[in-house]
Design an enzyme around this catalytic site. Structure first.
Site, PDB file in Angstrom:
ATOM      1  CB  SER A   1     -48.756 -22.280  -3.572  1.00  0.00           C
ATOM      2  OG  SER A   1     -49.908 -21.459  -3.678  1.00  0.00           O
ATOM      3  CB  SER A   2     -45.030 -18.502  -2.578  1.00  0.00           C
ATOM      4  OG  SER A   2     -44.778 -17.112  -2.675  1.00  0.00           O
TER       5      SER A   2
END
Length: 402
Positions: A107-108
Site C-alpha cells: 500500500s501507499s
C-alpha cells in the site's frame, strides 16, 4: 493524461502539505518542500480504498478511468492509506473488481504517518538511508528529494511491487539504489548506513539492520504482532552492536513483513471440556482497548483471538496460540464478571493477567514510557528503564515464553 492533471496535482500537494503542517506532522521546511514536490499520484495510478459496506471488509478499485481524473486525484492526495495489492497477488487493472475479505500486502501509507516517520528519522544533508519496504516508492521519492538519490537505498521483497515502484520513480526523475530481495537481510554490500527505516511492521528488529547501521546511527521501525501494532520505536546503535531506544508512539501501523506474517491456521479450537476454568475480572475488551491491548500483545506474542457463539448463543472469545498449542476461552458470567478456561503448555490468561498487574502497579503507563533493547542474543521491551520489568520479543521466545 489529461492536460490539467499537473497544475491540479500541484495545488493538491500544497494543500496536503499545509494540512500535514497544521496538524503537526510536517515540521521542517526541507520535508515540506519534498511533499510539495513529489507527485504522489504517479505512485498510485491504480489503487483500492476501503468501503463502508457492512460485513466483511471490502475495497473498491480507483483509477482515473473508473472515477474521472478529478476524483482520482482528490483521492490520491487524501491523507489515507491506499491499498495496491492483496494476498501477494497482482490485480488485473484492465478489469478491476471490488474485493472483500482479502489481506492487504502492499500500500501507499497515509502521508501523515510517512512524514511523521521521516521527521523522526532526524536526517541532515549528508545522511545515508537504507529503507526496508519500497512499496509504491512514494516515501523513497520523498527521501530522494530531501537527501539526493545517491544517498538512498531501498529494498523490496516482491518483484512486481518493486517493478511498479521503479517505473514510478523513473517517471519522476529519481534514481535511488533499488534492490529486490529479503528486506530483513538488509544490504550488507552498501552498509554501514546512517539511518535504517522500515516501512513494514516487524515482530522483532532483525539484527542485520543493527549490524548495518553505523555506531551512533538510528533504526526506526514499527513493532507489531499478530493481534495489533505495538508502535513506532527509534533505536540508537552503539559501538558494541547494541541498539536501544523508546517507543515514539503507538499509532503507527504498517502491513506486516511477509516473513513475519501469522500462519494461516489459527490453531485448534479446544473441546468444551478441555482445560481448567476459573473466574477472571477481564473480558475480551482487554485485548482491544488501547493500553491493555498493548500489554496483551507483549504478554501473548504468539496469540490471536476471535469470537464465536456457543450452540446456546452464549458469546465465546477464543485466544489461541498456534506456536505453543495453548488456548484460553472467555465466556461471560455477568456484566462485569467472566470465566476463563485455559489449557496447553502456556497458561495464556495467567500471563496476560500478570502483565496487567505490572501495568496497573505502574499507574497504567502509555507506550512512550516503554523502551526496547536489541542485541545479537536477545530482544526485549522494558518499562521505565532497561532494568525495569520486561517482555521478550517473539524471535527469542521459547515455547514456554521464557
Amino acid at each position: 493524461m489529461a492536460p490539467d492533471v499537473v497544475p491540479t496535482a500541484a495545488k493538491l500537494r500544497h494543500r496536503l502539505a499545509a494540512r500535514l503542517a497544521d496538524d503537526g506532522w510536517l515540521r521542517s521546511p526541507a520535508w515540506r518542500a519534498a511533499v510539495e514536490a513529489v507527485p504522489r499520484h504517479e505512485f498510485v495510478r491504480c489503487f483500492y480504498r476501503e468501503t463502508d459496506t457492512p460485513g466483511l471488509t471490502a475495497w473498491t478499485p480507483v483509477t482515473a478511468g473508473l472515477c474521472g481524473f478529478d476524483e482520482w486525484l482528490r483521492q490520491a492526495y487524501a491523507d489515507e492509506t491506499l491499498v495496491t495489492q492483496f494476498d501477494g497477488q497482482e490485480t488485473d487493472w484492465n478489469d478491476p473488481k471490488p474485493i472483500s475479505g482479502a489481506h492487504p500486502t502492499s500500500s501507499s501509507t497515509l502521508p501523515a504517518l510517512v512524514v511523521h516517520m521521516l521527521e523522526e528519522l532526524q536526517v541532515d544533508d549528508g545522511t545515508t538511508v537504507m529503507e526496508i519496504g519500497t512499496g509504491t516508492g512514494y516515501s523513497t521519492a520523498l527521501m530522494c528529494h530531501r537527501l539526493g538519490p545517491d544517498r538512498v537505498t531501498s529494498i523490496e521483497t516482491d518483484p512486481h511491487v518493486a517493478a511498479r515502484a521503479r517505473h514510478a520513480l523513473d517517471r519522476c526523475g529519481y534514481a535511488p539504489r533499488l534492490l529486490v530481495g529479503d528486506g530483513l537481510a538488509g544490504d550488507p554490500e552498501g552498509a554501514a548506513y546512517d539511518r535504517t527505516i522500515a516501512t513494514c511492521g516487524v515482530r522483532h528488529v532483525p539484527y542485520t539492520w543493527v549490524r548495518q547501521t553505523r555506531p551512533g546511527g538510528l533504526v526506526l521501525a514499527t513493532l507489531r504482532g499478530w493481534m495489533r501494532s505495538l508502535g513506532l520505536v527509534r533505536l540508537t546503535v552503539d559501538r558494541e552492536g547494541r541498539a536501544e531506544g523508546r517507543f515514539i508512539d503507538s499509532d503507527s501501523s504498517f502491513v506486516i513483513a511477509r516473513q513475519h506474517d501469522a500462519p494461516a491456521s489459527l490453531g485448534v479450537i479446544p473441546a468444551p471440556d478441555d482445560g481448567t476454568s476459573r473466574r477472571t475480572p477481564y473480558g475480551p475488551d482487554v485485548l482491544t482497548s488501547a493500553g491493555t491491548g498493548f500489554m496483551a500483545q507483549l504478554a501473548l506474542p504468539g496469540a490471536r483471538f476471535f469470537s464465536l457463539p456457543a450452540d446456546d448463543g452464549t458469546p465465546r472469545t477464543y485466544v489461541l496460540d498456534a506456536t505453543s498449542a495453548s488456548f484460553a476461552v472467555l465466556t461471560p458470567k455477568s456484566d462485569d464478571d467472566w470465566n476463563v478456561r485455559q489449557g496447553g503448555p502456556v497458561a495464556l490468561w495467567d500471563m496476560l493477567e500478570n502483565a496487567l498487574d505490572t501495568w496497573h502497579a505502574a499507574d497504567c503507563p502509555v507506550p512512550t514510557e516503554f523502551g526496547v533493547t536489541v542485541t545479537g542474543k536477545s530482544q526485549r521491551v522494558w518499562l521505565g528503564a532497561p532494568d525495569g520489568p520486561c517482555w521478550r520479543l517473539p524471535a527469542f521466545l521459547s515455547p514456554s515464553g521464557l
